[in-house]
Motif scaffolding. Sequence first.
Motif, PDB file in Angstrom:
ATOM      1  N   LEU A 390      94.394  42.726  39.179  1.00  0.00           N
ATOM      2  CA  LEU A 390      93.489  42.948  38.037  1.00  0.00           C
ATOM      3  C   LEU A 390      92.444  41.699  37.537  1.00  0.00           C
ATOM      4  CD1 LEU A 390      94.021  45.953  36.401  1.00  0.00           C
ATOM      5  CD2 LEU A 390      92.846  46.131  38.125  1.00  0.00           C
ATOM      6  N   THR A 391      93.744  40.312  37.734  1.00  0.00           N
ATOM      7  CA  THR A 391      93.806  39.628  37.246  1.00  0.00           C
ATOM      8  C   THR A 391      94.508  37.869  37.539  1.00  0.00           C
ATOM      9  OG1 THR A 391      95.128  39.336  35.064  1.00  0.00           O
ATOM     10  CG2 THR A 391      92.615  40.788  34.388  1.00  0.00           C
ATOM     11  N   ALA A 392      93.706  36.645  37.653  1.00  0.00           N
ATOM     12  CA  ALA A 392      94.144  36.338  37.508  1.00  0.00           C
ATOM     13  C   ALA A 392      94.018  35.073  36.625  1.00  0.00           C
ATOM     14  CB  ALA A 392      94.246  35.464  38.720  1.00  0.00           C
ATOM     15  N   SER A 410      89.879  33.464  43.556  1.00  0.00           N
ATOM     16  CA  SER A 410      89.013  34.722  42.906  1.00  0.00           C
ATOM     17  C   SER A 410      89.120  35.620  44.574  1.00  0.00           C
ATOM     18  CB  SER A 410      87.830  33.809  43.427  1.00  0.00           C
ATOM     19  OG  SER A 410      87.853  32.685  42.114  1.00  0.00           O
ATOM     20  N   ARG A 411      90.051  34.841  45.471  1.00  0.00           N
ATOM     21  CA  ARG A 411      90.561  36.193  46.239  1.00  0.00           C
ATOM     22  C   ARG A 411      91.375  37.075  46.306  1.00  0.00           C
ATOM     23  NH1 ARG A 411      90.805  30.789  50.583  1.00  0.00           N
ATOM     24  NH2 ARG A 411      88.895  30.013  50.329  1.00  0.00           N
ATOM     25  N   ILE A 412      92.071  36.671  45.237  1.00  0.00           N
ATOM     26  CA  ILE A 412      92.878  38.007  45.022  1.00  0.00           C
ATOM     27  C   ILE A 412      92.782  39.004  43.196  1.00  0.00           C
ATOM     28  CG2 ILE A 412      95.040  37.201  46.743  1.00  0.00           C
ATOM     29  CD1 ILE A 412      95.672  37.027  42.755  1.00  0.00           C
ATOM     30  N   ALA A 413      91.875  38.645  42.731  1.00  0.00           N
ATOM     31  CA  ALA A 413      91.908  39.223  41.304  1.00  0.00           C
ATOM     32  C   ALA A 413      89.940  39.464  40.789  1.00  0.00           C
ATOM     33  CB  ALA A 413      92.019  37.656  40.323  1.00  0.00           C
ATOM     34  N   GLY A 414      90.057  40.513  40.879  1.00  0.00           N
ATOM     35  CA  GLY A 414      88.341  40.621  40.160  1.00  0.00           C
ATOM     36  C   GLY A 414      88.157  39.778  38.876  1.00  0.00           C
ATOM     37  N   ARG A 415      89.177  39.928  38.341  1.00  0.00           N
ATOM     38  CA  ARG A 415      88.732  38.705  36.876  1.00  0.00           C
ATOM     39  C   ARG A 415      89.580  37.044  37.109  1.00  0.00           C
ATOM     40  NH1 ARG A 415      89.747  39.869  31.077  1.00  0.00           N
ATOM     41  NH2 ARG A 415      90.936  41.263  31.635  1.00  0.00           N
ATOM     42  N   VAL A 416      88.996  35.965  36.776  1.00  0.00           N
ATOM     43  CA  VAL A 416      89.648  35.305  37.067  1.00  0.00           C
ATOM     44  C   VAL A 416      89.407  34.238  35.142  1.00  0.00           C
ATOM     45  CG1 VAL A 416      89.537  32.474  37.413  1.00  0.00           C
ATOM     46  CG2 VAL A 416      89.431  34.402  39.240  1.00  0.00           C
ATOM     47  N   VAL A 417      90.366  34.336  34.364  1.00  0.00           N
ATOM     48  CA  VAL A 417      90.397  34.249  33.089  1.00  0.00           C
ATOM     49  C   VAL A 417      90.991  32.454  33.362  1.00  0.00           C
ATOM     50  CG1 VAL A 417      91.924  34.197  31.041  1.00  0.00           C
ATOM     51  CG2 VAL A 417      91.547  35.834  32.696  1.00  0.00           C
ATOM     52  N   GLY A 434      88.986  45.795  37.821  1.00  0.00           N
ATOM     53  CA  GLY A 434      89.512  46.183  39.526  1.00  0.00           C
ATOM     54  C   GLY A 434      89.827  44.981  40.254  1.00  0.00           C
ATOM     55  N   GLY A 435      89.768  44.917  41.557  1.00  0.00           N
ATOM     56  CA  GLY A 435      90.443  44.079  42.611  1.00  0.00           C
ATOM     57  C   GLY A 435      90.985  44.990  43.952  1.00  0.00           C
ATOM     58  N   SER A 436      91.815  43.744  44.939  1.00  0.00           N
ATOM     59  CA  SER A 436      91.575  45.136  46.138  1.00  0.00           C
ATOM     60  C   SER A 436      93.239  45.169  46.120  1.00  0.00           C
ATOM     61  CB  SER A 436      92.078  43.349  46.975  1.00  0.00           C
ATOM     62  OG  SER A 436      92.727  42.046  46.848  1.00  0.00           O
ATOM     63  N   THR A 440      93.348  48.290  42.765  1.00  0.00           N
ATOM     64  CA  THR A 440      92.997  49.723  43.156  1.00  0.00           C
ATOM     65  C   THR A 440      92.644  49.671  44.901  1.00  0.00           C
ATOM     66  OG1 THR A 440      90.996  48.272  43.717  1.00  0.00           O
ATOM     67  CG2 THR A 440      91.361  48.307  41.144  1.00  0.00           C
ATOM     68  N   THR A 441      92.127  50.648  45.025  1.00  0.00           N
ATOM     69  CA  THR A 441      91.740  51.949  45.654  1.00  0.00           C
ATOM     70  C   THR A 441      89.932  51.335  46.569  1.00  0.00           C
ATOM     71  OG1 THR A 441      90.980  53.673  45.180  1.00  0.00           O
ATOM     72  CG2 THR A 441      93.490  53.391  45.888  1.00  0.00           C
ATOM     73  N   ALA A 442      89.278  50.644  45.655  1.00  0.00           N
ATOM     74  CA  ALA A 442      87.925  50.161  46.277  1.00  0.00           C
ATOM     75  C   ALA A 442      88.227  49.461  45.605  1.00  0.00           C
ATOM     76  CB  ALA A 442      87.364  51.485  45.673  1.00  0.00           C
ATOM     77  N   SER A 443      87.976  47.780  45.945  1.00  0.00           N
ATOM     78  CA  SER A 443      88.127  46.550  45.367  1.00  0.00           C
ATOM     79  C   SER A 443      86.170  46.417  44.665  1.00  0.00           C
ATOM     80  CB  SER A 443      88.100  45.424  46.639  1.00  0.00           C
ATOM     81  OG  SER A 443      87.766  45.819  47.548  1.00  0.00           O
TER      82      SER A 443
END
Length: 492
Positions: A390-392, A410-417, A434-436, A440-443
């Motif tokens: 979900l995050t990185a 950014s390639r593996i997380a839905g939000r970068v902090v 969200g995320g891959s 989640t099941t729907a990135s």
Amino acid sequence: MGGAAGAAVAGGAAGVDAAARAAASSGIESASREERAAWLEALAAALEADRGELVAIAHRETHLSETRLDGEVTRTAAQLRFFAGVAREGSYLEATLDSPDPTTIPPRPDLRRMLRPLGPVAVFTASNFPFAFSVLGNDTASALAAGCAVVVKAHPGHPELSRRTAGLAVAALASAGAPDGILSLVEGVEAGVALVQHPSIAAVGFTGSVRGGRALFDLACARRAPIPFYGELGSINPVVVTPAAAQERAADLAAGLVGSFTRDGGQYCTKPGLVFAPSDSGFVDALASVLADAPAQRLLTDGMSGAFADGASAFAGRDDVEVIGTVRASDTDVEVAEASSPVVIVVEAATFLASREDFLAECFGPLTVVVGYADSAELSAAVGVLEGSLTATIQHAGDEDVAPLTDALSRIAGRVVFNGWPTGVAIAWAQHHGGSWPSTTASVHTSVGASAIRRFLTPIAYQDAPQSVLPAELQDGNPLRIPRRENGALGA
């Protein structure tokens, strides 16, 4: 049952069938956006009006503090009002008009497109947010805003709270003039399975474990007519501490990390469960110092306490890690019921890479893994094996170039902090939660933020349609004054 299809439905296929059929025949999709917004605001007001009793029930069932739960009620009411605003504003409909043009090849007819409600939605609630991701949580709010009736599957970790919340919601909706059937509650494992398989259900929202979510996801896909399954599952939320950041503020970073991964017993989907820090930087020593004062906390259920103790013990039993903190075994029921103490597992990058599957497994509760890296090459190799989250987070010094690291995460997380901590998810138009896989099941979708509504909508295009059959949002002159795109140009 009375009111909006009743406050609760008994578990089992018969109860699910009644709730799903009532949802399908509710007619909510014909309600105006203003009506739906008013119903959401009525739910928010009802939740706040019963705050004291709801918080007391939630505290008794989940062991979360009353202060935390009181704040969560405030958040949940804010989410309901937020989606009321999203419904009223109207841009979520993606209303688009193209005028006829006989000069194009092929000639273009009059085309008008928008999003419409998908149909009744099944919502599986979360254990760790008994309000904000539960009966009246984000999935329910966004589905109702979209014009979809909701059948909620209660979480067994807080059944009394679920029933009470559903009861006040049904009463509030009835008082606000909402049609019967737009919100109901079912309970039990059997009911959950039947709900996903019911032909009236058009989509599923789920927050929970990878194992449970995957089982339901597979059921949704195996239906004669498969339906979307929007599952938020497991996430380790990696954090990278750069050498410059460790040198500059190791003590502050250690305090921030402990505060984040132990918050409410580490029972957040955005808990930082994996941290990359430069070896021999003093960061681990600073972490040990802060952790000594971190409190233990009883987890949501005895089962979760036992699973946490087993997971922590599995890490601690390795001879290639350092353990900071106390690992409590779960040998007896008494121990399982006790508070869980925070634990940090320290491992070097080479060991992490050699046993990546072990260290990438989520341990739900107050535990994080710190991976020491010697140089940028080791860090790059370690980041390269990460799965979806979900995050990185990147903790860096102000003048550092973190563009390559940002690109990788950014390639593996839905939000970068950046220079913050991922726990805490703001309610905002720009939010993405969200995320891959396996997060989640729907990135491409989010479960928090305005675009969460998109999960429960489907497109419809009208070609050369008479004005009399068009939704008001697509009629000439834009009578509802919503944001629209006309012949490629945005306007209102």
